[in-house]
Design a protein around this motif. Sequence first.
Motif, PDB file in Angstrom:
ATOM      1  N   LEU A   1      -3.892  25.953 -11.343  1.00 44.21           N
ATOM      2  CA  LEU A   1      -3.388  24.846 -12.142  1.00 44.21           C
ATOM      3  C   LEU A   1      -3.149  23.624 -11.264  1.00 44.21           C
ATOM      4  O   LEU A   1      -2.678  23.745 -10.133  1.00 44.21           O
ATOM      5  N   ILE A   2      -3.494  22.451 -11.804  1.00 48.31           N
ATOM      6  CA  ILE A   2      -3.225  21.202 -11.106  1.00 48.31           C
ATOM      7  C   ILE A   2      -2.493  20.260 -12.054  1.00 48.31           C
ATOM      8  O   ILE A   2      -2.779  20.219 -13.242  1.00 48.31           O
ATOM      9  N   GLY A   3      -1.537  19.518 -11.532  1.00 56.53           N
ATOM     10  CA  GLY A   3      -0.824  18.542 -12.338  1.00 56.53           C
ATOM     11  C   GLY A   3      -1.665  17.303 -12.558  1.00 56.53           C
ATOM     12  O   GLY A   3      -2.300  16.796 -11.623  1.00 56.53           O
ATOM     13  N   LEU A   4      -1.709  16.841 -13.805  1.00 59.18           N
ATOM     14  CA  LEU A   4      -2.540  15.682 -14.127  1.00 59.18           C
ATOM     15  C   LEU A   4      -1.914  14.929 -15.291  1.00 59.18           C
ATOM     16  O   LEU A   4      -1.487  15.542 -16.262  1.00 59.18           O
ATOM     17  N   ASP A   5      -1.869  13.628 -15.191  1.00 55.19           N
ATOM     18  CA  ASP A   5      -1.324  12.788 -16.248  1.00 55.19           C
ATOM     19  C   ASP A   5      -2.429  11.867 -16.749  1.00 55.19           C
ATOM     20  O   ASP A   5      -2.897  10.987 -16.013  1.00 55.19           O
TER      21      ASP A   5
ATOM     22  N   GLU B   1     -11.280  13.381  -6.685  1.00 53.77           N
ATOM     23  CA  GLU B   1     -11.655  13.350  -5.268  1.00 53.77           C
ATOM     24  C   GLU B   1     -11.402  14.700  -4.599  1.00 53.77           C
ATOM     25  O   GLU B   1     -12.244  15.199  -3.833  1.00 53.77           O
ATOM     26  N   ARG B   2     -10.256  15.285  -4.880  1.00 51.44           N
ATOM     27  CA  ARG B   2      -9.873  16.533  -4.199  1.00 51.44           C
ATOM     28  C   ARG B   2     -10.712  17.713  -4.657  1.00 51.44           C
ATOM     29  O   ARG B   2     -11.094  18.562  -3.849  1.00 51.44           O
ATOM     30  N   ILE B   3     -11.016  17.767  -5.952  1.00 46.37           N
ATOM     31  CA  ILE B   3     -11.662  18.962  -6.512  1.00 46.37           C
ATOM     32  C   ILE B   3     -13.174  18.925  -6.355  1.00 46.37           C
ATOM     33  O   ILE B   3     -13.802  19.928  -6.000  1.00 46.37           O
TER      34      ILE B   3
END
Length: 333
Positions: free
Chosen positions: A46-50, A62-64
């Motif tokens: 899970l990644i936090g995203l707004d 960019e990170r993924i």
Amino acid sequence: MTGQDGAYLARFLLEKGYHVLGAVRQTSAVNMSRLEELTISSEIELIGLDLLEFETIVRAVERIGAAEVYNLAAQSSVQSSFEQPLFVSDCSGMGAARILEALRIVNPAARFFQASTSAMFDNAGATSRNEASRFQPQTPYGVAKLFAHGMTVNYRQAYGLHASAGIMFSHESPLRSEEFVTRKITVGLARIKHGLLDVLELGNLDACRDWGYAPDYVEGMWQIVRSENADDYVLATGETHSVREFATLAGAALGFDLDFRGTGTAEHAFDLKSGRTIVRINPRLMRPVDLGSMRGNAEKARDLLGWKSKTAFAEMVTLMAEADERRVRDTRQ
């Protein structure tokens, strides 16, 4: 990731051997119940995203460096969209535009899927809708989704992104939120059966939808993304059923024999076995604008992708009713 479609899509992709990352709103509490029910909560990241903040989306992209991006995020309650039109416009509409722009800048090779909706279509004329049918949404939810859909098409045409949309008609499952009428029916009837509720209150019993089974539809999402050329596809069963039909079948699955009597707001469902009134109309549950009877034409998806809805309406209703009865029964033990 934690919604109905996100959970089923995650399970489907895991079975295909994907490394699956799922975005969740950056809040203190994340509802993992659907992922836990599918027994996959430990297999995904899970990644936090707004969706309201462009910078957080860019950093995540960019990170993924994802090969495939599925945008299922939205404020999806049609009723709530009338109460929060500004938020639904920003989240469901501009949210998709922010993702597309982030992909254009950072990862243009990624394949993008936008979860579009039958709520974008007009409310008049022929009952069957395909990819060429006229859009004229009747709700803030539909208006926001139409903007997101249009941006998906624009980024495909203007920038060459592999950006596609699935114009999905209603799809349900035991993981559907209880704010939707289908789960409201199955949960309510299960509670009545176990003595936890006296009567189920509903709005417009004549409302008809093209209802499919969510796991079938997430497979369609994947097929759309994996197709050689980006395009838009209607995903639908081609059948319509009323709220009244749904309630009757759900009742039968739980041992009720519902007989609907009366007209208008006086209509109610009488259980022939117990002699009790099980369903009644609450006028306050009527929507300001309600779509008429509309079904989808998924011929393009069938011909070009080989996709079709596999699960019959009655089977889906029974699956949902039985799942909710198990949940109600388990909470009483």
